[in-house]
Design a protein around this motif. Sequence first.
Motif: not given
Length: 113
Positions: A26-34, A88-93, A95-103
């Motif tokens: 998770r830390l590696r992914i959050a720091r954009h390292i392969t 990690l805090v930025a990654l968690a934030a 992940e929580k965001r979710q765009r909602v569109r109108e039906v």
Amino acid sequence: MKITQNRALPPERMAEMALIGSRLARLRIARHITQAEAALRAGLSRNTAYRLEKGDAGLAIGQVLRYLDAIAPGKTLLGLLQENDPSLVALAASEKRQRVREVTRKERDKLDF
């Protein structure tokens, strides 16, 4: 006689190794390292990096610490477990965001209210 560490450890310790591995990934992914880049920085093979992130108990603690230092220089194992890294805090934030569109009208009609 060769002992497989994964079989020798109690389930609670295996869960701890899996937790450490997932936090490293998770830390590696959050720091954009392969994974390959992190392994190269740590002087490990990519297979060893894969095993670290999967929580393989047969690896030395030194390898875990080298991998952690390659991902986040100066980060401690305690800091990894506390997940207090800003990335990690930025990654968690994110992940929580979710765009909602109108039906649409057509979708609303399908719902049959």
